[in-house]
Write an enzyme that holds these catalytic residues in place. Structure first.
Site, PDB file in Angstrom:
ATOM      1  N   GLU A   1       7.167 -13.802 -12.748  1.00 34.28           N
ATOM      2  CA  GLU A   1       6.580 -12.692 -12.064  1.00 34.28           C
ATOM      3  C   GLU A   1       6.018 -12.235 -12.926  1.00 34.28           C
ATOM      4  O   GLU A   1       4.491 -10.813 -12.877  1.00 34.28           O
ATOM      5  CB  GLU A   1       7.355 -12.376 -10.704  1.00 34.28           C
TER       6      GLU A   1
ATOM      7  N   CYS B   1       0.891  -1.093   0.488  1.00 40.18           N
ATOM      8  CA  CYS B   1       0.612  -0.292  -0.479  1.00 40.18           C
ATOM      9  C   CYS B   1       0.427   1.300  -0.257  1.00 40.18           C
ATOM     10  O   CYS B   1       1.860   1.471   0.790  1.00 40.18           O
ATOM     11  CB  CYS B   1      -0.849   0.590   1.053  1.00 40.18           C
TER      12      CYS B   1
ATOM     13  N   ASN C   1      -1.182   1.945   5.794  1.00 40.59           N
ATOM     14  CA  ASN C   1      -0.073   0.496   5.422  1.00 40.59           C
ATOM     15  C   ASN C   1       0.481   0.165   6.287  1.00 40.59           C
ATOM     16  O   ASN C   1       0.838   0.676   7.418  1.00 40.59           O
ATOM     17  CB  ASN C   1       0.876   1.692   4.424  1.00 40.59           C
ATOM     18  N   GLY C   2       0.622  -1.621   6.442  1.00 40.95           N
ATOM     19  CA  GLY C   2       0.821  -1.942   8.209  1.00 40.95           C
ATOM     20  C   GLY C   2      -0.336  -3.400   7.958  1.00 40.95           C
ATOM     21  O   GLY C   2      -1.002  -3.604   6.926  1.00 40.95           O
TER      22      GLY C   2
ATOM     23  N   LYS D   1       6.076  -3.929  -4.661  1.00 41.71           N
ATOM     24  CA  LYS D   1       7.426  -3.638  -4.734  1.00 41.71           C
ATOM     25  C   LYS D   1       7.709  -3.713  -2.929  1.00 41.71           C
ATOM     26  O   LYS D   1       9.045  -4.388  -3.447  1.00 41.71           O
ATOM     27  CB  LYS D   1       7.665  -2.093  -5.158  1.00 41.71           C
TER      28      LYS D   1
ATOM     29  N   ARG E   1       4.010   0.118  -5.500  1.00 46.33           N
ATOM     30  CA  ARG E   1       3.272  -0.276  -3.618  1.00 46.33           C
ATOM     31  C   ARG E   1       2.287  -0.970  -3.493  1.00 46.33           C
ATOM     32  O   ARG E   1       1.911  -1.999  -2.797  1.00 46.33           O
ATOM     33  CB  ARG E   1       3.379   0.620  -3.064  1.00 46.33           C
TER      34      ARG E   1
ATOM     35  N   HIS F   1      17.411 -35.389  -9.707  1.00 43.97           N
ATOM     36  CA  HIS F   1      16.360 -35.575  -9.161  1.00 43.97           C
ATOM     37  C   HIS F   1      15.940 -35.643  -9.162  1.00 43.97           C
ATOM     38  O   HIS F   1      14.775 -35.678  -8.308  1.00 43.97           O
ATOM     39  CB  HIS F   1      18.177 -35.014  -7.506  1.00 43.97           C
TER      40      HIS F   1
ATOM     41  N   GLU G   1      16.966 -16.722 -10.414  1.00 46.19           N
ATOM     42  CA  GLU G   1      16.853 -15.001 -10.628  1.00 46.19           C
ATOM     43  C   GLU G   1      16.440 -14.477 -12.144  1.00 46.19           C
ATOM     44  O   GLU G   1      15.178 -14.402 -12.775  1.00 46.19           O
ATOM     45  CB  GLU G   1      18.426 -14.047 -10.259  1.00 46.19           C
TER      46      GLU G   1
ATOM     47  N   LYS H   1      12.261 -13.552 -12.387  1.00 40.38           N
ATOM     48  CA  LYS H   1      12.088 -12.264 -13.396  1.00 40.38           C
ATOM     49  C   LYS H   1      10.755 -12.511 -14.290  1.00 40.38           C
ATOM     50  O   LYS H   1      10.367 -12.593 -14.424  1.00 40.38           O
ATOM     51  CB  LYS H   1      12.946 -11.831 -14.238  1.00 40.38           C
TER      52      LYS H   1
ATOM     53  N   TRP I   1      -2.962  -2.858  -1.390  1.00 34.10           N
ATOM     54  CA  TRP I   1      -1.814  -4.025  -1.881  1.00 34.10           C
ATOM     55  C   TRP I   1      -2.916  -4.916  -1.028  1.00 34.10           C
ATOM     56  O   TRP I   1      -2.759  -4.761   0.106  1.00 34.10           O
ATOM     57  CB  TRP I   1      -0.504  -4.177  -1.689  1.00 34.10           C
TER      58      TRP I   1
END
Ligand code: F6R
Length: 595
Positions: free
Chosen positions: A475, A2, A98-99, A590, A27, A491, A468, A472, A72
């Site tokens: 997402e 948020c 936010n929280g 983010k 955010r 395996h 990575e 990337k 969010w």
């Protein structure tokens, strides 16, 4: 998570709030809203992006005080009622938050028993009702009393119809005040207010602030305190797309400059950028590196950099898992890597480390972030603001910090040291060569975009690059992608290989090369198409792989940099091909300020 904003001054609040929110959408972006105080308090919110909200708002919202929020979702799905601002029963008090309020259920029950009516499923809604309970004409006092009952994390901005002021507070969630000329701003993050001011005050945990156009007053534990004013060096252009189709593409292309700026900054001082040695000790201690997400992949690469150059034992852990792990040795040197400096799990890990007596070095991109303020030593990366949700340039800058951190202590002969320093200085042009090859990568991305499952494999220092590359891709393109240590594929995951499951193989000219080549042959024998990242001039891989991306020659220690940049481009173009929302991928945000 948020984004929250606030404005108080002589200008109309609505356009400023909307503009600031648009800069904060990274955010959270599943819904948004504003409240403006004119003749009365007016609240507008919808489960849409900021641009769409702007289109449906009445033209003539008149008011010079306001708050805004981009969400969010944590408690309750994205919807009009769950969007912020939230109000009390009278509709005179509005709050953006936010929280996470941990004890919201208990508070909600209590308040419902006292006659308060709740409309949403959010945890946030208890805050305006608690403030209403204590409000007797003094908003500052009512907010302070309400927050005494609240457990959890919050950054809030509160306004009330009867008082021309904003009241703000923070605990474990970021909040800044932007200072203008007879006007002031509030935001979760600097890019929101860069269009208006570059002078800011960072609030500390448990600070309560009262903001009017002319003044800000911050108190802590009931006492008025002075908080330092900071000048932000980021420019407005840094936080804009600058002609690129997406922030992500712009940020990928900024990497030669980011490497130059970050290394240049470190090289301009003669001392080490942070002391790895413990006070009074001649031997280097064991190192523990913690981080989340992409920063964790930088940590894993850091393990190889520090391990190879310093010959010390390095342990890496996900910050989110470390917080549930056993005892901590105060003798370790801890490094926490966090681009935003606000990731809740990383902050919790720093606090835990400090409680155990560990010295903590933080590598972060955000000056004044919470992590930077609670660390013992801070190494800033110079990536500039990273707006795209997918981290790119901040990752590269983190690697630069790790290389430069290790160099002063490197147990290598002078020739090797010189060649490493030279190699680092050449990296901007090597990365530029990767970027110049974008059209080739984009063509491979077009092919990749047709599949549904992809494996990325690497060994040694390039195993984290495989992780990575997969992160990337998944997402931003929503393809199912898995990063694997090349030796582990047989395996279990071999069962999934076949002509419809391509494998991206990441090579380096080091002691992993031969084993990687064997792995690729095994993969080919299972009919998986193979795309390989190789050093230019490599012929052996070319003979087996279906396609190759040739990358400039670099020391194997730096191969993660050029390999990752190529994989960033691959992910970007695959997502573009699939028509995805590249800068704001679904369900993500983010800065992850909740655990
Ligand atoms: C992925 C990404 C995330 C972040 C993670 C940690 O592209 O950006 O995985 O790396 O949320 O964030 P910071 O580095 O801010 O702690």
């Amino acid at each position: 998570m948020c984004g929250i904003v606030g404005y108080i001054g002589a200008r109309q609040a609505k356009p400023i709030l909307l503009n600031s929110l648009a800069h904060l959408e990274y955010r959270g972006y599943d819904s948004c809203g504003i409240a403006v105080l004119g003749a009365g308090l007016e609240v507008y919110k919808e489960a849409v992006r900021v641009q769409a909200l702007e289109k449906i708002l009445p033209k003539n919202i008149d008011g010079k005080i306001g708050i805004g929020h981009t969400r969010w979702a944590t408690h309750g799905e994205p919807s009009q009622v769950n969007a912020h601002p939230h109000c009390d029963c009278t509709g005179k008090i509005a709050v953006v938050h936010n929280g996470v309020i941990n004890n919201f259920q208990k508070l909600r029950q209590q308040l419902t028993g006292e006659g308060h009516k709740f409309l949403s499923e959010t945890d946030t809604e208890v805050i305006p009702h608690l403030i209403e309970k204590y409000y007797d004409g003094d908003l500052e006092k009512a907010v302070a009393m309400a927050l005494r009952e609240v457990e959890g994390s919050y950054a809030i901005v509160v306004m009330v119809a009867d008082e021309p002021k904003l009241v703000v507070a923070r605990k474990d969630s970021p909040l800044i005040i932007g200072l203008g000329d007879r006007e002031n701003f509030v935001a979760s993050d600097v890019p929101a207010i860069l269009d208006y001011t570059n002078r800011v005050v960072y609030l500390e945990d448990d600070d309560l602030g009262v903001i009017t156009p002319e003044d800000i007053k911050v108190s802590h534990g009931g006492r008025v305190v002075g908080r330092e004013k900071h000048e932000i060096s980021w420019s407005v252009e840094d936080a804009q797309k600058g002609g690129y189709a997406h922030f992500m593409l712009k940020e990928i292309h900024e990497q030669p400059k980011v490497i130059r700026d970050t290394i240049g900054g470190y090289a301009s001082v003669t001392e080490p950028i942070a002391s790895l040695a413990m006070p009074g000790d001649t031997l280097l201690p064991d190192v523990l590196i913690l981080a989340c997400g992409t920063s964790y992949h930088a940590a894993l690469i850091g393990k190889h950099i520090l391990g190879e150059l310093l010959r010390v034992s390095v342990r890496t852990e996900l910050a989110s898992e470390f917080n549930y792990s056993g005892p901590i040795s105060s003798k370790s040197r801890a490094i926490v890597i966090t681009q935003s400096g606000e990731t809740a799990d990383s902050l919790k890990a720093i606090k835990r480390l400090k409680e155990a007596g560990c010295q903590v070095i933080v590598i972060t991109n955000v000056v004044g972030s919470t992590a930077s303020r609670i660390a013992d030593q801070v190494i800033y990366t110079r990536a500039g603001p990273e707006i795209s949700v997918a981290a790119t340039k901040s990752f590269t800058a983190q690697l630069m910090a790790l290389y430069w951190l290790a160099l002063p202590y490197a147990k290598v002969d002078i020739r090797r040291l010189d060649s490493l320093v030279m190699g680092l200085r050449q990296l901007p042009s090597k990365v530029q060569q990767v970027l110049d090859n974008e059209a080739v990568v984009a063509e491979y991305a077009r092919q990749l975009s047709k599949y549904e499952n992809v494996f990325f494999i690497g060994r040694g220092i390039n195993f984290p690059v495989a992780l990575e590359g997969a992160l990337k891709l998944k997402e931003i393109s929503y393809l199912h992608a898995e990063g694997y240590a090349a030796g582990e594929l047989k395996h279990g995951p071999f069962a999934l290989l076949g002509s419809d499951t391509p494998v991206v193989a990441i090579f380096a000219q080091d002691n992993t090369y031969e084993a990687m080549l064997t792995n690729v042959k095994e993969v080919k024998a299972r009919k998986s198409p193979v795309m390989a990242l190789v050093e230019e001039g490599d012929e052996a891989v070319q003979e087996v792989a279906d396609s190759v991306i040739a990358l400039p020659q670099v020391d194997a220690l730096f191969s993660p940099v050029v390999n990752t940049v190529a994989l960033q481009l691959l992910a970007y173009h695959t997502a573009k091909e699939r028509g995805c929302s590249i800068d704001f991928p679904r369900n993500l945000a983010k800065s992850v300020t909740v655990e």
